[in-house]
Write a protein that holds these residues in place. Structure first.
Motif, short mmCIF file in Angstrom:
data_model
loop_
_atom_site.label_atom_id
_atom_site.label_comp_id
_atom_site.label_asym_id
_atom_site.label_seq_id
_atom_site.Cartn_x
_atom_site.Cartn_y
_atom_site.Cartn_z
N THR A 16 0.76 -1.08 -0.08
CA THR A 16 -0.07 -0.23 0.19
C THR A 16 0.90 1.23 0.09
OG1 THR A 16 -1.68 -1.05 1.09
CG2 THR A 16 -1.69 1.32 1.22
N VAL A 17 2.00 1.32 0.84
CA VAL A 17 2.87 2.54 0.92
C VAL A 17 3.34 2.54 -0.19
CG1 VAL A 17 4.75 3.39 2.08
CG2 VAL A 17 3.15 2.17 3.30
N HIS A 18 4.16 1.79 -0.79
CA HIS A 18 4.64 1.93 -2.34
C HIS A 18 3.62 1.79 -3.40
CE1 HIS A 18 8.34 1.19 -0.26
NE2 HIS A 18 8.33 -0.16 0.19
N GLY A 19 2.56 1.42 -3.08
CA GLY A 19 1.66 1.46 -4.23
C GLY A 19 0.98 2.99 -4.49
N LEU A 20 0.71 3.71 -3.26
CA LEU A 20 0.37 4.94 -3.55
C LEU A 20 1.74 5.60 -4.24
CD1 LEU A 20 -0.87 5.39 0.13
CD2 LEU A 20 -1.96 5.99 -1.81
N CYS A 21 2.94 5.36 -3.87
CA CYS A 21 3.95 6.20 -4.62
C CYS A 21 3.91 5.86 -5.94
CB CYS A 21 5.18 5.90 -3.88
SG CYS A 21 5.30 6.34 -2.13
N ASP A 22 3.74 4.64 -6.38
CA ASP A 22 3.38 4.42 -7.84
C ASP A 22 2.33 4.91 -8.67
OD1 ASP A 22 5.72 2.57 -7.34
OD2 ASP A 22 4.36 0.83 -7.23
N VAL A 23 1.21 5.09 -8.08
CA VAL A 23 0.12 5.87 -8.68
C VAL A 23 0.51 7.14 -9.11
CG1 VAL A 23 -2.17 6.51 -8.66
CG2 VAL A 23 -1.52 4.08 -7.68
N PHE A 24 1.04 7.99 -8.11
CA PHE A 24 1.65 9.32 -8.47
C PHE A 24 2.60 9.36 -9.34
CE2 PHE A 24 -0.34 9.27 -4.02
CZ PHE A 24 -1.28 10.36 -4.23
N ALA A 25 3.37 8.44 -9.44
CA ALA A 25 4.50 8.31 -10.41
C ALA A 25 3.89 8.27 -11.84
CB ALA A 25 5.56 7.49 -10.27
N VAL A 26 2.89 7.23 -11.93
CA VAL A 26 2.17 6.96 -13.14
C VAL A 26 1.38 8.22 -13.76
CG1 VAL A 26 0.08 5.80 -14.31
CG2 VAL A 26 1.88 4.45 -12.73
N ALA A 27 1.05 9.03 -12.55
CA ALA A 27 0.40 10.34 -13.10
C ALA A 27 1.08 11.10 -13.95
CB ALA A 27 -0.32 10.86 -11.78
N ASP A 28 2.28 11.43 -13.21
CA ASP A 28 3.40 12.26 -14.08
C ASP A 28 3.33 11.52 -15.44
OD1 ASP A 28 3.81 13.89 -12.06
OD2 ASP A 28 5.42 13.31 -11.22
N GLN A 29 3.63 10.20 -15.63
CA GLN A 29 3.88 9.70 -16.91
C GLN A 29 2.78 9.94 -17.86
OE1 GLN A 29 4.85 5.58 -16.00
NE2 GLN A 29 6.72 6.02 -14.83
N VAL A 30 1.48 9.93 -17.42
CA VAL A 30 0.33 9.92 -18.08
C VAL A 30 0.19 11.34 -18.57
CG1 VAL A 30 -2.21 9.99 -17.96
CG2 VAL A 30 -0.89 8.02 -17.18
N GLN A 31 0.53 12.25 -17.67
CA GLN A 31 0.61 13.64 -18.11
C GLN A 31 1.50 14.16 -19.08
OE1 GLN A 31 -0.04 17.49 -15.20
NE2 GLN A 31 1.99 16.84 -15.11
N THR A 32 2.60 13.24 -19.13
CA THR A 32 3.55 13.61 -20.30
C THR A 32 3.05 13.03 -21.59
OG1 THR A 32 5.59 13.76 -18.60
CG2 THR A 32 6.01 13.14 -20.95
N LEU A 33 2.70 11.65 -21.46
CA LEU A 33 1.99 10.93 -22.41
C LEU A 33 0.87 11.92 -23.23
CD1 LEU A 33 1.83 7.33 -21.32
CD2 LEU A 33 3.35 8.11 -23.12
N ALA A 34 0.01 12.58 -22.54
CA ALA A 34 -0.96 13.28 -23.01
C ALA A 34 -0.62 14.67 -23.65
CB ALA A 34 -2.28 13.49 -21.99
N GLY A 35 0.72 15.09 -23.35
CA GLY A 35 1.14 16.43 -23.91
C GLY A 35 1.13 17.64 -22.95
N GLY A 36 0.83 16.98 -21.53
CA GLY A 36 0.67 18.19 -20.64
C GLY A 36 2.09 18.48 -20.16
N ARG A 37 2.01 19.83 -19.50
CA ARG A 37 3.11 20.16 -18.78
C ARG A 37 2.91 20.65 -17.26
NH1 ARG A 37 5.95 23.61 -23.80
NH2 ARG A 37 6.01 22.00 -25.20
N GLY A 38 2.15 20.21 -16.72
CA GLY A 38 1.83 20.62 -15.40
C GLY A 38 2.93 20.36 -14.41
N ALA A 39 2.83 20.81 -13.39
CA ALA A 39 4.05 20.58 -12.15
C ALA A 39 3.83 19.05 -11.60
CB ALA A 39 3.45 21.43 -10.76
N ALA A 40 4.98 18.78 -11.47
CA ALA A 40 5.31 17.32 -11.25
C ALA A 40 4.69 16.88 -9.79
CB ALA A 40 6.52 16.73 -11.12
#
Length: 325
Positions: A16-40
């Protein structure tokens, strides 16, 4: 940059602890894939003391620092500890320090999220008075006893009340992380993360998952009622008949249930009938008519209405979902 602090407690599930970190890391990757430039989104694992945290498996969880000692994240999430109902009260006796740290952090009026058993930590920190809260179904009686001023939502998997978020269930951290992404970034990014990760945010309520078998030791009177009802179905016993089988008057039965914050006898009887139907839908191909009769419903239409009331799904939809169709 938004920093999300994950406050790991002794006994936490490392996944659970590491899974939470993983989801937020995926969010940054997805934002990049979608062409976004928001804050990390940067995630740090924090502890209550300057030492590694001992996970439920016995493994050590490394921490990046101590909450309040140079670590002041924008969002704080407290994952739950892996426990079972009869050990919950004892574990909460060890939660005074994290509750105090959460209370001090909350002075900044930032987002605080409690997950599974750590929703109790938010309660001990004084954050849930008058607020909506979600707690795993098997912990709800104890929660109601300890925090009567909280607005418990018995069927909710997740609640948001201002900047306080509660998530019920040991593995609800994925839904919790998506909710935090929605709050600190955008609903669009949360939706894209769910699609990318194959996560279903439209999960049914907790009534779908309640199980009498898992409550037999923690709530023995309720389980005794359920045993009587199961033995007599498809004939549906009255409250008076159940009380007589337990050598009680109906009034005494209701009082004993109220003392443990359990549902009233009539509600318990109705829920057992739905539990029987759920089990048949999960494990057999019996027709809906046969399932209806086994649960004590003469009128199939009434059965469908009642089933939807308790599960928010039709019997057919429940069967498809439970059998992975």
């Amino acid at each position: 940059m938004t920093e999300v602090g994950v406050l790991a407690l002794d006994g936490a599930h490392a996944g659970t602890v590491h899974g939470l970190c993983d989801v937020f890391a995926v969010a940054d990757q997805v934002q990049t894939l979608a062409g976004g430039r928001g804050a990390a989104l940067r995630t740090s694992v924090l502890g209550c003391r300057a030492r590694p945290v001992k996970a439920s498996s016995g493994a050590a969880i490394a921490i990046d620092g101590v909450l309040g000692r140079g670590h002041d994240p924008d969002v704080l999430i407290v994952p739950g500890c892996m426990t079972v109902p009869d050990r919950m009260a004892r574990r909460l006796g060890e939660a005074r320090l994290p509750a105090e740290l959460v209370r001090q952090y909350r002075r900044h009026d930032r987002i605080v999220a409690g997950h599974c058993s750590s929703v109790f930590v938010l309660g001990l920190a004084g954050m849930l008075e008058g607020r909506r809260a979600a707690v795993t179904w098997w912990a709800q009686p104890l929660f109601s006893q300890m925090f009567p001023g909280a607005d418990l939502q018995p069927d909710a998997n997740l609640t948001v009340d201002g900047n306080v978020v509660c998530a019920a269930g040991p593995f609800s951290h994925h839904l919790l992380a998506l909710q935090i992404i929605e709050m600190v970034r955008s609903p669009a990014l949360a939706a894209m993360c769910a699609k990318f990760s194959l996560l279903d945010r439209a999960s049914p309520g907790q009534n779908v998952f309640r199980s009498s078998e898992l409550g037999r030791e923690t709530y023995p009177l309720t389980y005794q009622i359920e045993t009587i009802v199961r033995e007599r179905l498809p004939s549906v016993p009255t409250v008076e008949a159940v009380a007589e089988s337990l050598a009680m008057t109906p009034r005494t039965l209701q009082r004993r249930l109220q003392e443990t914050n359990a549902p009233r006898a009539k509600q318990t009887i109705d829920r057992v009938r739905i539990d029987v139907a759920k089990e048949l839908l999960e494990t057999t191909e019996a027709s809906l008519g046969v399932v209806s009769e086994a649960a004590g419903y003469v009128d199939p239409a009434n059965f469908r209405r009642t089933f939807r009331k308790y599960t928010k799904l039709s019997p057919s939809s429940y069967r498809r979902r439970s059998q992975g169709r």
